[in-house]
Design a protein around this motif. Structure first.
Motif, PDB file in Angstrom:
ATOM      1  N   ALA A   7     -49.009   4.058  55.657  1.00 12.19           N
ATOM      2  CA  ALA A   7     -48.572   2.665  55.775  1.00 12.19           C
ATOM      3  C   ALA A   7     -48.056   2.351  57.166  1.00 12.19           C
ATOM      4  CB  ALA A   7     -47.489   2.360  54.734  1.00 12.19           C
ATOM      5  N   MET A   8     -47.755   3.387  57.950  1.00 15.38           N
ATOM      6  CA  MET A   8     -47.209   3.172  59.290  1.00 15.38           C
ATOM      7  C   MET A   8     -48.283   2.878  60.324  1.00 15.38           C
ATOM      8  SD  MET A   8     -44.158   6.012  59.344  1.00 15.38           S
ATOM      9  CE  MET A   8     -43.514   5.464  60.931  1.00 15.38           C
ATOM     10  N   THR A   9     -49.526   2.667  59.869  1.00 14.55           N
ATOM     11  CA  THR A   9     -50.561   2.230  60.800  1.00 14.55           C
ATOM     12  C   THR A   9     -50.407   0.755  61.163  1.00 14.55           C
ATOM     13  OG1 THR A   9     -52.039   1.797  58.924  1.00 14.55           O
ATOM     14  CG2 THR A   9     -52.236   3.944  60.013  1.00 14.55           C
ATOM     15  N   THR A  10     -49.500   0.059  60.520  1.00 10.49           N
ATOM     16  CA  THR A  10     -49.271  -1.352  60.832  1.00 10.49           C
ATOM     17  C   THR A  10     -48.774  -1.525  62.262  1.00 10.49           C
ATOM     18  OG1 THR A  10     -48.146  -3.361  60.062  1.00 10.49           O
ATOM     19  CG2 THR A  10     -46.884  -1.338  59.993  1.00 10.49           C
ATOM     20  N   GLY A  11     -49.115  -2.662  62.879  1.00  8.88           N
ATOM     21  CA  GLY A  11     -48.737  -2.897  64.262  1.00  8.88           C
ATOM     22  C   GLY A  11     -47.233  -2.923  64.467  1.00  8.88           C
ATOM     23  N   GLY A  12     -46.788  -2.381  65.575  1.00  7.82           N
ATOM     24  CA  GLY A  12     -45.376  -2.421  65.943  1.00  7.82           C
ATOM     25  C   GLY A  12     -44.597  -1.166  65.638  1.00  7.82           C
ATOM     26  N   THR A  13     -45.136  -0.272  64.796  1.00 10.43           N
ATOM     27  CA  THR A  13     -44.376   0.947  64.471  1.00 10.43           C
ATOM     28  C   THR A  13     -44.218   1.840  65.699  1.00 10.43           C
ATOM     29  OG1 THR A  13     -46.415   2.031  63.709  1.00 10.43           O
ATOM     30  CG2 THR A  13     -45.065   0.932  62.046  1.00 10.43           C
ATOM     31  N   GLY A  14     -45.207   1.827  66.593  1.00 12.48           N
ATOM     32  CA  GLY A  14     -45.070   2.591  67.833  1.00 12.48           C
ATOM     33  C   GLY A  14     -43.980   2.052  68.728  1.00 12.48           C
ATOM     34  N   GLY A  68     -40.479   8.633  61.224  1.00 12.09           N
ATOM     35  CA  GLY A  68     -41.377   8.971  60.122  1.00 12.09           C
ATOM     36  C   GLY A  68     -40.683   8.966  58.781  1.00 12.09           C
ATOM     37  N   ARG A  69     -39.478   9.529  58.735  1.00 11.74           N
ATOM     38  CA  ARG A  69     -38.711   9.538  57.476  1.00 11.74           C
ATOM     39  C   ARG A  69     -38.335   8.115  57.073  1.00 11.74           C
ATOM     40  NH1 ARG A  69     -38.214  10.983  53.670  1.00 11.74           N
ATOM     41  NH2 ARG A  69     -36.012  11.365  53.247  1.00 11.74           N
ATOM     42  N   ALA A  70     -38.011   7.273  58.051  1.00 10.14           N
ATOM     43  CA  ALA A  70     -37.713   5.869  57.746  1.00 10.14           C
ATOM     44  C   ALA A  70     -38.931   5.208  57.115  1.00 10.14           C
ATOM     45  CB  ALA A  70     -37.294   5.138  59.016  1.00 10.14           C
ATOM     46  N   GLY A  71     -40.123   5.515  57.653  1.00 14.86           N
ATOM     47  CA  GLY A  71     -41.346   4.971  57.076  1.00 14.86           C
ATOM     48  C   GLY A  71     -41.574   5.442  55.657  1.00 14.86           C
ATOM     49  N   GLU A  72     -41.249   6.699  55.390  1.00 16.05           N
ATOM     50  CA  GLU A  72     -41.392   7.222  54.027  1.00 16.05           C
ATOM     51  C   GLU A  72     -40.478   6.480  53.054  1.00 16.05           C
ATOM     52  OE1 GLU A  72     -42.484  11.743  55.549  1.00 16.05           O
ATOM     53  OE2 GLU A  72     -40.649  11.390  54.398  1.00 16.05           O
ATOM     54  N   LEU A  73     -39.251   6.209  53.503  1.00 15.16           N
ATOM     55  CA  LEU A  73     -38.307   5.487  52.638  1.00 15.16           C
ATOM     56  C   LEU A  73     -38.793   4.068  52.348  1.00 15.16           C
ATOM     57  CD1 LEU A  73     -34.850   6.542  54.159  1.00 15.16           C
ATOM     58  CD2 LEU A  73     -35.877   7.338  52.032  1.00 15.16           C
ATOM     59  N   ILE A  74     -39.246   3.370  53.387  1.00 13.89           N
ATOM     60  CA  ILE A  74     -39.686   1.990  53.210  1.00 13.89           C
ATOM     61  C   ILE A  74     -40.953   1.923  52.365  1.00 13.89           C
ATOM     62  CG2 ILE A  74     -40.535  -0.056  54.423  1.00 13.89           C
ATOM     63  CD1 ILE A  74     -37.529   0.394  54.638  1.00 13.89           C
ATOM     64  N   THR A  75     -41.843   2.878  52.520  1.00 12.85           N
ATOM     65  CA  THR A  75     -43.082   2.878  51.762  1.00 12.85           C
ATOM     66  C   THR A  75     -42.827   2.978  50.263  1.00 12.85           C
ATOM     67  OG1 THR A  75     -44.228   3.890  53.645  1.00 12.85           O
ATOM     68  CG2 THR A  75     -45.338   4.010  51.527  1.00 12.85           C
ATOM     69  N   GLN A  76     -41.721   3.602  49.879  1.00 16.10           N
ATOM     70  CA  GLN A  76     -41.395   3.719  48.457  1.00 16.10           C
ATOM     71  C   GLN A  76     -41.218   2.355  47.794  1.00 16.10           C
ATOM     72  OE1 GLN A  76     -37.974   6.289  48.077  1.00 16.10           O
ATOM     73  NE2 GLN A  76     -38.967   7.998  49.107  1.00 16.10           N
ATOM     74  N   CYS A 133     -42.107  -0.827  49.669  1.00 17.45           N
ATOM     75  CA  CYS A 133     -43.026  -1.831  50.216  1.00 17.45           C
ATOM     76  C   CYS A 133     -44.489  -1.411  50.181  1.00 17.45           C
ATOM     77  CB  CYS A 133     -42.641  -2.160  51.660  1.00 17.45           C
ATOM     78  SG  CYS A 133     -41.026  -2.938  51.843  1.00 17.45           S
ATOM     79  N   GLY A 134     -44.752  -0.113  50.010  1.00 12.69           N
ATOM     80  CA  GLY A 134     -46.128   0.345  50.022  1.00 12.69           C
ATOM     81  C   GLY A 134     -46.819  -0.034  51.309  1.00 12.69           C
ATOM     82  N   TYR A 135     -48.090  -0.471  51.191  1.00 14.47           N
ATOM     83  CA  TYR A 135     -48.843  -0.846  52.373  1.00 14.47           C
ATOM     84  C   TYR A 135     -48.463  -2.233  52.885  1.00 14.47           C
ATOM     85  CZ  TYR A 135     -51.663   3.263  51.488  1.00 14.47           C
ATOM     86  OH  TYR A 135     -52.071   4.560  51.303  1.00 14.47           O
ATOM     87  N   GLY A 136     -47.484  -2.849  52.259  1.00 12.33           N
ATOM     88  CA  GLY A 136     -46.964  -4.115  52.766  1.00 12.33           C
ATOM     89  C   GLY A 136     -45.828  -3.941  53.746  1.00 12.33           C
ATOM     90  N   MET A 137     -45.560  -2.703  54.126  1.00  9.43           N
ATOM     91  CA  MET A 137     -44.493  -2.421  55.088  1.00  9.43           C
ATOM     92  C   MET A 137     -44.817  -3.033  56.443  1.00  9.43           C
ATOM     93  SD  MET A 137     -43.212   1.257  56.574  1.00  9.43           S
ATOM     94  CE  MET A 137     -44.641   1.381  57.628  1.00  9.43           C
ATOM     95  N   THR A 138     -43.800  -3.581  57.095  1.00  4.89           N
ATOM     96  CA  THR A 138     -43.941  -4.059  58.468  1.00  4.89           C
ATOM     97  C   THR A 138     -43.072  -3.212  59.383  1.00  4.89           C
ATOM     98  OG1 THR A 138     -42.097  -5.649  58.394  1.00  4.89           O
ATOM     99  CG2 THR A 138     -44.271  -6.421  57.601  1.00  4.89           C
ATOM    100  N   ALA A 139     -43.354  -3.305  60.672  1.00 10.49           N
ATOM    101  CA  ALA A 139     -42.557  -2.553  61.639  1.00 10.49           C
ATOM    102  C   ALA A 139     -41.091  -2.955  61.564  1.00 10.49           C
ATOM    103  CB  ALA A 139     -43.103  -2.763  63.048  1.00 10.49           C
TER     104      ALA A 139
END
Length: 479
Positions: A409-416, A444-452, A454-460
């Protein structure tokens, strides 16, 4: 076939990754990192202590002693000694002096309870007088095992441990130190666990997995410390972000991430203003950053603890970054700052994805983490590189670390941009390599928490709330 570690895949033939194990002596701080990472991989502290104590008992048997005196402190080193006593019970006459400080670690307290069920003489001591009462035991023994302080020993040794060390040095029996000699003690032999921490040590493996050493994990956060109660504004870092133009939001995401990662002051130099009250906005002369803005930006670079260059910048402004680099003490270079000629600060951290790495180095990064590590070393870049991917690779030219946290899910724009901002804030308080390791792991761990949730609707932007949860909750738990 792959094994899954912390949410991302890693090649299962890990034997070829042994080349990335650190060389030379291991610092106590690095050992704590590895120890905590091993526990995150499912090996409990008690298991590691059992293995260490078993190794210590094996080393003690080589002396074939009839009587053994084991000196145990309150920390985990003392627990190692208690395990050794339990394994040696029945083979020799065992006496254990243990420091009854009331501040034993949980694992050592558990080992003490187990020890009290064994056929050993257990003597607590709280003061110098308690030790003087038993001076004869120091003289009437065949072997002394030093498990007082080990890697936990720092600064000057206080009483009654100081007297314990004095009596041990004055005894006739040889001294066997567990892992690292307690400060002031003169050992005849050192039984080091996992890797040597001082010259001349004999190494005993304790079953620590390879990934605990070569990968990032919660242990990497051990280097971070809570601030003093009298800290003033700015102690967390003064960060300057230079970016924006073609992409307006990128420098602001990076700046907000730096604040969430502990920076006190963040300025953003950008052609575009976005209403973020926590960020100090510095306007440019036109709709992109040019050399005409150098007179404004150079003083800010000199003032900043860390300068982050590149988020949303656009290729047309690269010459500005190369002109600014000589004025930057610590720099994080991302996105369009990653071009030839590569800007070089006093201390530099580069955060490319695969395409940017090829552009800045002229080399193909390869596909596997191992290939990417070798590509970074071959590039001979002056600084630390955090090569982003399914498994991030961090390398400073000699050390290599792999990060497996994160989700698709962290392929979304802005995570970098968020990652770069987190690294910039961390680089204000730790060196570039450590900042990159912690930044990659935490983001990365923050992304794992948010994905729980928001799923693929996660934003940066969603990452911004989770970063401090990972970074500072872990800090408070370590203290």
């Amino acid at each position: 076939m792959t094994v899954i570690i912390q949410g991302r895949s890693f090649p299962d033939d890990l034997t070829q990754y042994a080349e990335f194990i650190g060389q030379g002596l291991l610092s106590p701080e690095e050992m704590r990192r590895i120890d905590q990472n091993a526990q995150a991989l499912g090996i409990s502290g008690l298991e590691l202590m059992e293995s260490a104590g078993t190794g210590l008992a094996m080393a003690a048997r080589q002396y074939q002693p009839g009587k053994i005196l084991i000196l145990c402190g309150s920390g985990n080193n003392g627990g190692d000694g208690m395990v050794a006593a339990r394994h040696l019970a029945g083979e020799a006459d065992i006496t254990v002096f243990w420091y009854d400080s009331g501040r034993q670690t949980d694992s050592t307290r558990t080992q003490l309870q187990r020890l009290l069920s064994c056929s050993v003489t257990s003597i607590p001591f709280r003061s110098r007088d308690d030790l003087i009462e038993h001076t004869r035991i120091f003289q009437d023994t065949d072997l002394i095992i030093d498990a007082l302080l080990g890697t936990g020993g720092t600064g000057s040794v206080r009483e009654p441990v100081r007297t314990c060390i004095e009596f041990a040095n004055n005894a006739k029996a040889p001294i066997l130190s567990a892992d690292l000699p307690s400060p002031g003690i003169i050992p005849d032999r050192i039984c080091a666990f996992h890797r040597a921490k001082t010259e001349g040590a004999h190494i005993y493996g304790i079953g620590i997995p390879l990934l605990a050493e070569i990968s990032t994990g919660p242990g990497d956060l051990c280097i971070l410390r809570n601030r003093n109660p009298d800290s003033h504004k700015g102690v967390g870092g003064n960060i300057l972000v230079i970016g924006g133009g073609p992409y307006q939001g990128a420098p602001y995401l990076a700046g907000l991430a730096a604040l969430r990662a502990g920076a006190d002051i963040v300025r953003v130099v950008s052609p575009h203003y976005l209403p973020e009250p926590d960020i100090i906005y510095v306007p440019t002369a036109g709709d992109r950053i040019t050399t005409a803005d150098l007179t404004t930006i150079i003083p800010l670079c000199k003032q900043a603890d860390v300068v982050l260059c590149g988020p949303g910048l656009g290729p047309e402004s690269h010459d500005v970054i190369t002109s600014l680099a000589p004025y930057i003490r610590k720099g994080v270079f991302d996105a369009d700052a990653l071009r030839d000629p590569l800007p070089v600060a006093g201390e530099s951290l580069y955060t490319p994805h695969a395409g940017e790495f090829a552009r800045m180095s002229g080399l193909s990064p390869g596909k596997t983490p191992r290939e990417r590590a070798h590509a970074i070393m071959k590039a001979q870049i002056s600084g630390t590189v955090l090569l982003k991917g399914a498994v991030d690779v961090i390398c400073d030219g000699s050390r290599v670390r792999f990060n497996q946290t994160g989700t698709p899910a962290m392929t979304t724009g802005g995570t970098g941009d968020v990652l770069a901002g987190v690294c910039a804030a961390l680089m204000a308080v730790v060196p570039a390599f450590e900042a990159a390791c912690i930044g990659a792991y935490v983001t990365g761990r923050a992304g794992e928490l948010i994905t729980q949730t928001c799923g693929y609707g996660m934003t940066a932007r969603d990452l911004l709330t989770a970063v401090p949860q990972v970074l500072f909750r872990s800090t408070s738990e370590r203290e």
